[in-house]
Motif scaffolding. Structure first.
Motif, short mmCIF file in Angstrom:
data_model
loop_
_atom_site.label_atom_id
_atom_site.label_comp_id
_atom_site.label_asym_id
_atom_site.label_seq_id
_atom_site.Cartn_x
_atom_site.Cartn_y
_atom_site.Cartn_z
N VAL A 1 0.86 -1.18 0.00
CA VAL A 1 0.00 0.00 0.00
C VAL A 1 0.90 1.23 0.00
CG1 VAL A 1 -1.90 -1.16 1.18
CG2 VAL A 1 -0.18 0.04 2.52
N THR A 2 0.35 2.34 -0.48
CA THR A 2 1.14 3.57 -0.58
C THR A 2 0.65 4.62 0.42
OG1 THR A 2 -0.33 4.58 -2.21
CG2 THR A 2 1.39 3.10 -3.04
N GLU A 3 1.32 5.74 0.39
CA GLU A 3 0.93 6.84 1.27
C GLU A 3 -0.49 7.32 0.96
OE1 GLU A 3 2.47 11.29 1.42
OE2 GLU A 3 3.97 9.93 2.29
N LEU A 4 -0.86 7.28 -0.32
CA LEU A 4 -2.21 7.71 -0.71
C LEU A 4 -3.29 6.81 -0.12
CD1 LEU A 4 -1.88 8.80 -4.46
CD2 LEU A 4 -2.59 10.21 -2.53
N PHE A 5 -2.97 5.52 0.05
CA PHE A 5 -3.93 4.59 0.66
C PHE A 5 -4.26 5.05 2.07
CE2 PHE A 5 -4.85 0.76 3.17
CZ PHE A 5 -5.87 0.20 2.42
N PHE A 6 -3.23 5.39 2.83
CA PHE A 6 -3.46 5.86 4.20
C PHE A 6 -4.18 7.20 4.20
CE2 PHE A 6 0.34 3.11 4.73
CZ PHE A 6 -0.19 2.21 5.63
N LYS A 7 -3.82 8.07 3.25
CA LYS A 7 -4.49 9.38 3.18
C LYS A 7 -5.98 9.22 2.88
CE LYS A 7 -0.62 12.41 1.87
NZ LYS A 7 -0.08 13.31 0.82
N ALA A 8 -6.32 8.24 2.03
CA ALA A 8 -7.72 8.00 1.70
C ALA A 8 -8.51 7.57 2.93
CB ALA A 8 -7.83 6.94 0.60
N LEU A 9 -7.82 7.00 3.91
CA LEU A 9 -8.45 6.59 5.17
C LEU A 9 -8.41 7.68 6.22
CD1 LEU A 9 -6.97 2.98 5.39
CD2 LEU A 9 -9.34 3.57 4.87
N GLY A 10 -7.85 8.81 5.86
CA GLY A 10 -7.76 9.91 6.81
C GLY A 10 -6.57 9.82 7.75
N ILE A 11 -5.56 9.02 7.38
CA ILE A 11 -4.35 8.87 8.20
C ILE A 11 -3.24 9.73 7.62
CG2 ILE A 11 -2.68 7.24 9.15
CD1 ILE A 11 -5.49 6.67 10.06
N THR A 12 -2.67 10.59 8.42
CA THR A 12 -1.63 11.50 7.94
C THR A 12 -0.31 10.76 7.76
OG1 THR A 12 -0.94 12.13 10.17
CG2 THR A 12 -2.72 13.41 9.16
N PRO A 13 0.55 11.24 6.85
CA PRO A 13 1.87 10.63 6.67
C PRO A 13 2.71 10.66 7.94
CG PRO A 13 1.35 12.07 4.83
CD PRO A 13 0.29 12.30 5.86
N GLU A 14 2.52 11.69 8.76
CA GLU A 14 3.28 11.80 10.01
C GLU A 14 2.92 10.66 10.97
OE1 GLU A 14 3.23 15.45 7.85
OE2 GLU A 14 1.54 14.27 8.65
N ARG A 15 1.63 10.32 11.04
CA ARG A 15 1.23 9.24 11.92
C ARG A 15 1.73 7.89 11.39
NH1 ARG A 15 -4.85 7.01 13.45
NH2 ARG A 15 -4.12 5.50 15.02
N VAL A 16 1.70 7.71 10.08
CA VAL A 16 2.21 6.48 9.47
C VAL A 16 3.70 6.32 9.78
CG1 VAL A 16 2.67 5.29 7.28
CG2 VAL A 16 0.50 6.50 7.61
N ALA A 17 4.45 7.42 9.68
CA ALA A 17 5.89 7.38 9.96
C ALA A 17 6.15 7.05 11.43
CB ALA A 17 6.53 8.71 9.59
N ARG A 18 5.36 7.65 12.33
CA ARG A 18 5.54 7.37 13.76
C ARG A 18 5.26 5.90 14.07
NH1 ARG A 18 2.67 12.27 14.49
NH2 ARG A 18 0.79 11.07 15.02
N GLN A 19 4.22 5.36 13.46
CA GLN A 19 3.87 3.96 13.70
C GLN A 19 4.95 3.03 13.15
OE1 GLN A 19 1.33 2.64 15.42
NE2 GLN A 19 0.59 4.68 15.97
N ARG A 20 5.49 3.37 11.99
CA ARG A 20 6.56 2.55 11.40
C ARG A 20 7.80 2.56 12.30
NH1 ARG A 20 8.45 3.84 5.41
NH2 ARG A 20 7.29 1.95 4.84
N ASN A 21 8.19 3.75 12.77
CA ASN A 21 9.39 3.86 13.61
C ASN A 21 9.20 3.14 14.94
OD1 ASN A 21 10.68 5.41 11.67
ND2 ASN A 21 9.97 7.35 12.54
N ALA A 22 8.00 3.25 15.50
CA ALA A 22 7.74 2.58 16.78
C ALA A 22 7.77 1.06 16.62
CB ALA A 22 6.38 3.02 17.33
N ARG A 23 7.20 0.59 15.52
CA ARG A 23 7.18 -0.86 15.28
C ARG A 23 8.59 -1.37 14.98
NH1 ARG A 23 4.74 -5.28 16.89
NH2 ARG A 23 4.77 -6.93 15.32
N LEU A 24 9.34 -0.60 14.21
CA LEU A 24 10.70 -0.99 13.87
C LEU A 24 11.57 -1.03 15.13
CD1 LEU A 24 12.50 -1.79 11.55
CD2 LEU A 24 12.97 0.62 11.13
N LYS A 25 11.37 -0.08 16.02
CA LYS A 25 12.12 -0.05 17.28
C LYS A 25 11.80 -1.29 18.11
CE LYS A 25 12.89 2.85 21.36
NZ LYS A 25 12.52 4.13 22.05
N TYR A 26 10.53 -1.68 18.13
CA TYR A 26 10.12 -2.87 18.88
C TYR A 26 10.73 -4.14 18.27
CZ TYR A 26 7.13 -6.74 20.37
OH TYR A 26 6.68 -7.96 20.85
N LEU A 27 10.71 -4.24 16.93
CA LEU A 27 11.25 -5.42 16.27
C LEU A 27 12.76 -5.53 16.50
CD1 LEU A 27 9.30 -5.36 12.88
CD2 LEU A 27 8.87 -6.82 14.85
#
Length: 314
Positions: A179-205
């Motif tokens: 999925v792309t950034e536009l997919f998240f935007k279509a759901l009302g999710i900002t790129p900043e929130r997507v980036a935060r979630q990715r970094n948090a998950r990567l830190k956990y992994l």
């Protein structure tokens, strides 16, 4: 609404021999939907939020979708059936998206089954009746069309060079797509929130290391970029698909070998398989042990083949 879509369910058409045939121009499942499996109890809160938003928001009519319309070749609006299919697929993709790589970890075939968009023709059902080892092949054409529209809208990326051809089966293996950034935007999710979630998950992994499910140590994950992790996951996707295909072929082979045979013939097959596996060491064990291995092998083969012994004559 276009006249073609307003036509009634049945249209009569005639062959050269004037034999009337009935054709239905309505989809078999007018209201596809996806229900989260009850065993998905450890979902991330972000994934749960994505699924809930996909069910509340009509992403096909979102700003992100309208914004991309001029870039597509499609000038018409999406028919209601196509729109419903795209929305149902989006929900499935939200449930199976990888937060780090954005890979959708479900095949289109399974996604179609999950939301009721796959169909099985009468021809395939008839083949299965004639041959118990034959697995009916479902049609996912409705999903394929909806998926193509999602790619055109920029929600999904599925590069041609990512797809792999299975020479043995003569077909493409399960698509790898993200999925792309536009997919998240279509759901009302900002790129900043997507980036935060990715970094948090990567830190956990990275903290979990080998227990992360990526097959990497904490040190390896610590020096790998997201791009490198994506590449590794893509290769793992191919390995998993080919392993599944190999297992499916083995099951089909067992079904064809067991179902048409008598119990005595089935036992002979089990004996040969045990001998082949043990080799020369078979002569070192007692007859009772060998019989036990044959019985286990026979039971396993019958379970795989879903063998049902015929009822004895009255």
């Amino acid at each position: 609404m276009p006249k073609a879509y307003k036509k009634q369910v049945t249209q009569m058409q005639t062959h050269n021999n004037n034999t009337p045939l009935q054709h239905c121009n309505r989809v078999k499942n007018a209201n596809p939907n996806y229900t989260v499996p009850s065993n998905h109890t450890t979902r991330l809160a972000f994934v749960r939020d994505l699924v809930e938003k996909s069910q509340k928001i009509n992403i096909v009519k979102s700003d992100a979708a309208v914004y991309m319309r001029p870039a597509t070749n499609r000038q018409k609006i999406y028919y209601p059936d196509r729109e419903k299919a795209m929305r149902a697929l989006a929900t499935v993709f939200c449930e199976h998206v990888n937060i780090v790589t954005h890979q959708v970890q479900i095949s289109l075939r399974n996604a179609a089954d999950a939301c009721g968009l796959s169909t099985i023709s009468q021809t395939e059902l008839n083949k299965a009746k004639l041959d118990k080892s034959y697995a009916p092949k479902p049609s996912i054409s409705r999903v394929s069309r909806a998926f193509k529209d999602m790619v055109d809208l920029g929600w999904i990326v599925a590069h041609k060079e990512w797809q792999v051809w299975d020479k043995h089966a003569g077909q493409w293996v399960d698509k790898y797509f993200e999925v792309t950034e536009l997919f998240f935007k279509a759901l009302g999710i900002t790129p900043e929130r997507v980036a935060r979630q990715r970094n948090a998950r990567l830190k956990y992994l990275r903290k979990e290391g080998v227990n992360s499910g990526l097959g990497l140590t904490a040190e390896q994950l610590g020096v790998m970029s997201v791009t490198e992790i994506k590449e590794r996951q893509r290769l793992a996707h191919y390995r998993k698909v080919f392993d599944r295909i190999k297992e499916k072929r083995a099951i089909t082979k067992v079904k064809r070998a067991i179902n048409p045979k008598t119990p005595e013939q089935q036992r002979h097959i089990a004996q040969q398989r045990v001998l082949s596996r043990l080799g020369a060491s078979a002569s070192l064990m007692s007859l009772e042990v060998f019989k036990g291995l044959v019985n286990q092998e026979l039971a396993q083969l019958r379970a795989i083949a879903q063998y049902e012994p015929s009822a004895p004559p009255h």
